[in-house]
Design a protein around this motif. Structure first.
Motif, PDB file in Angstrom:
ATOM      1  N   LEU A  39       0.809  -1.218   0.000  1.00  0.00           N
ATOM      2  CA  LEU A  39       0.000   0.000   0.000  1.00  0.00           C
ATOM      3  C   LEU A  39       0.844   1.271   0.000  1.00  0.00           C
ATOM      4  O   LEU A  39       0.401   2.314  -0.491  1.00  0.00           O
ATOM      5  CB  LEU A  39      -0.925   0.023   1.214  1.00  0.00           C
ATOM      6  N   HIS A  40       2.040   1.211   0.558  1.00  0.00           N
ATOM      7  CA  HIS A  40       2.892   2.397   0.606  1.00  0.00           C
ATOM      8  C   HIS A  40       3.246   2.912  -0.783  1.00  0.00           C
ATOM      9  O   HIS A  40       3.491   4.113  -0.963  1.00  0.00           O
ATOM     10  CB  HIS A  40       4.189   2.095   1.370  1.00  0.00           C
ATOM     11  N   ARG A  78       2.208   7.991  10.776  1.00  0.00           N
ATOM     12  CA  ARG A  78       2.773   9.016   9.897  1.00  0.00           C
ATOM     13  C   ARG A  78       2.511   8.722   8.423  1.00  0.00           C
ATOM     14  O   ARG A  78       2.555   9.622   7.575  1.00  0.00           O
ATOM     15  CB  ARG A  78       4.281   9.136  10.134  1.00  0.00           C
ATOM     16  N   ASP A  79       2.254   7.446   8.085  1.00  0.00           N
ATOM     17  CA  ASP A  79       2.049   7.047   6.694  1.00  0.00           C
ATOM     18  C   ASP A  79       0.578   6.927   6.312  1.00  0.00           C
ATOM     19  O   ASP A  79       0.244   6.908   5.122  1.00  0.00           O
ATOM     20  CB  ASP A  79       2.715   5.688   6.430  1.00  0.00           C
ATOM     21  N   ARG A  80      -0.288   6.844   7.315  1.00  0.00           N
ATOM     22  CA  ARG A  80      -1.667   6.423   7.054  1.00  0.00           C
ATOM     23  C   ARG A  80      -2.446   7.429   6.201  1.00  0.00           C
ATOM     24  O   ARG A  80      -2.932   7.105   5.110  1.00  0.00           O
ATOM     25  CB  ARG A  80      -2.368   6.173   8.388  1.00  0.00           C
ATOM     26  N   ILE A  81      -2.589   8.658   6.700  1.00  0.00           N
ATOM     27  CA  ILE A  81      -3.367   9.650   5.962  1.00  0.00           C
ATOM     28  C   ILE A  81      -2.693  10.040   4.644  1.00  0.00           C
ATOM     29  O   ILE A  81      -3.374  10.165   3.622  1.00  0.00           O
ATOM     30  CB  ILE A  81      -3.672  10.873   6.847  1.00  0.00           C
ATOM     31  N   THR A 138      -4.735   9.680   1.176  1.00  0.00           N
ATOM     32  CA  THR A 138      -4.911  10.843   0.300  1.00  0.00           C
ATOM     33  C   THR A 138      -4.347  10.575  -1.084  1.00  0.00           C
ATOM     34  O   THR A 138      -4.966  10.897  -2.104  1.00  0.00           O
ATOM     35  CB  THR A 138      -4.237  12.074   0.924  1.00  0.00           C
ATOM     36  N   ARG A 139      -3.165   9.955  -1.133  1.00  0.00           N
ATOM     37  CA  ARG A 139      -2.555   9.653  -2.433  1.00  0.00           C
ATOM     38  C   ARG A 139      -3.445   8.714  -3.234  1.00  0.00           C
ATOM     39  O   ARG A 139      -3.662   8.923  -4.446  1.00  0.00           O
ATOM     40  CB  ARG A 139      -1.181   9.019  -2.219  1.00  0.00           C
ATOM     41  N   LEU A 186      -9.342  14.431   4.299  1.00  0.00           N
ATOM     42  CA  LEU A 186      -9.914  13.967   3.036  1.00  0.00           C
ATOM     43  C   LEU A 186     -10.888  14.953   2.408  1.00  0.00           C
ATOM     44  O   LEU A 186     -11.009  15.008   1.181  1.00  0.00           O
ATOM     45  CB  LEU A 186     -10.629  12.621   3.259  1.00  0.00           C
ATOM     46  N   LYS A 187     -11.576  15.762   3.215  1.00  0.00           N
ATOM     47  CA  LYS A 187     -12.619  16.634   2.675  1.00  0.00           C
ATOM     48  C   LYS A 187     -12.102  17.629   1.633  1.00  0.00           C
ATOM     49  O   LYS A 187     -12.826  17.905   0.644  1.00  0.00           O
ATOM     50  CB  LYS A 187     -13.311  17.397   3.815  1.00  0.00           C
ATOM     51  N   PRO A 188     -10.900  18.198   1.760  1.00  0.00           N
ATOM     52  CA  PRO A 188     -10.453  19.135   0.717  1.00  0.00           C
ATOM     53  C   PRO A 188     -10.346  18.509  -0.671  1.00  0.00           C
ATOM     54  O   PRO A 188     -10.283  19.238  -1.669  1.00  0.00           O
ATOM     55  CB  PRO A 188      -9.066  19.584   1.216  1.00  0.00           C
ATOM     56  N   HIS A 189     -10.347  17.183  -0.752  1.00  0.00           N
ATOM     57  CA  HIS A 189     -10.146  16.511  -2.029  1.00  0.00           C
ATOM     58  C   HIS A 189     -11.430  15.866  -2.568  1.00  0.00           C
ATOM     59  O   HIS A 189     -11.381  15.193  -3.605  1.00  0.00           O
ATOM     60  CB  HIS A 189      -9.072  15.435  -1.887  1.00  0.00           C
TER      61      HIS A 189
END
Length: 272
Positions: free
Chosen positions: A96-97, A120-123, A127-128, A184-187
């Motif tokens: 997933l990374h 540190r990697d989750r959000i 987003t990606r 997530l909302k900004p996207h």
């Protein structure tokens, strides 16, 4: 189901162990799909962390005309998933990374995988992946266990803090609903999030151990030496027994002798 193996210390996962409680584990999958509504009809789906294929099977049943790709980092899980022989479905090994599903995926679906990533990697990873979907379309729907502070998981850390454990893996609690929403909302046009506290009826405390061996306990157990590496001493079994004894103090028996395991899960659905 699983991400990069090095993140948890596990050499691989056991499909058979995981599927001992298939029906109970599947409840959250059904609930997440149901939230999307009866009219929702994606053409392309990626099942992120598909594990042994139980989530992929449910997706294929609900969306029979969709093309589905299941990805997981575990070779053993993928071997099991491929036995499902689902039409319009392929399975591939990926982390997933770094995984890129490509544009044109209508639904990025994930059942119980993102909690294995470090905080540190989750959000950033979520987003990606969300941004790989074409602008103006696509849905990211996932759920993660929210049990870091539950007695079952607190007992894991307490057992690991003293022999025969004496160490514990790097596992982080998940984010709050507000953190997911703000990230997530900004996207996307809408973000929905909720938490469901499932209550699973277990035969006894040993059954909770068997449940946890399929998921949360594995990183702890895999940090311990196997019996042949410890002069014939089964350190792993000693750890599991110490964990079971702690569970007996945390979970009282019901009048019929069974034990109720509360298992909260956080759901997030982001609509592009």
């Amino acid at each position: 189901m699983s991400t990069s193996q090095s993140k948890t210390g596990a050499s691989d996962w056991s499909p058979d162990q995981y599927l001992l409680f298939r029906n109970a584990r599947n409840r959250a999958i059904h609930d997440l799909i149901a939230f999307l509504g009866p009219e929702y009809s994606p053409d392309r789906i990626t099942d992120l962390g598909c594990g042994p294929g139980n989530s992929t099977e449910i997706l294929a049943s609900r969306f029979p005309h969709a093309t589905i790709t299941g990805i997981d980092s575990s070779p053993a899980m993928l071997t099991q998933a491929r036995t499902t022989s689902l039409p319009n479905t392929t399975f591939a090994q990926a982390d997933l990374h770094t995984y890129d599903p490509g544009q044109g995926v209508d639904l990025l679906f994930s059942n119980a995988v993102f909690h294995w990533l470090r905080r540190r990697d989750r959000i950033p990873t979520l987003t990606r992946l969300l941004l790989t979907q074409q602008l103006g379309r696509g849905t990211l729907a996932f759920q993660v266990p929210d049990n870091h502070d539950e007695p079952s998981h607190r007992a894991m850390r307490e057992t690991a803090a003293s022999p025969p454990g004496a160490n514990e893996p790097d596992l982080d609690p998940i984010e709050t609903p507000l953190e997911y929403y703000n990230a997530l909302k900004p996207h996307c046009r809408a973000v929905e999030t909720w938490t469901t506290r499932y209550v699973h009826v277990m035969e006894d405390h040993g059954a909770i151990v068997e449940w946890a061996k399929g998921t949360g306990l594995q990183p702890f157990v895999n940090l311990l030496p196997a019996a042949e590496e410890a002069g014939g001493v089964d350190v792993r079994e000693a750890f599991l027994e110490a964990y079971r004894q702690r569970l007996e103090k945390e979970y009282p028996r019901a009048e019929d002798g069974r034990v109720l395991l509360t298992y909260p899960r956080r759901f997030v659905v982001a609509f592009r």
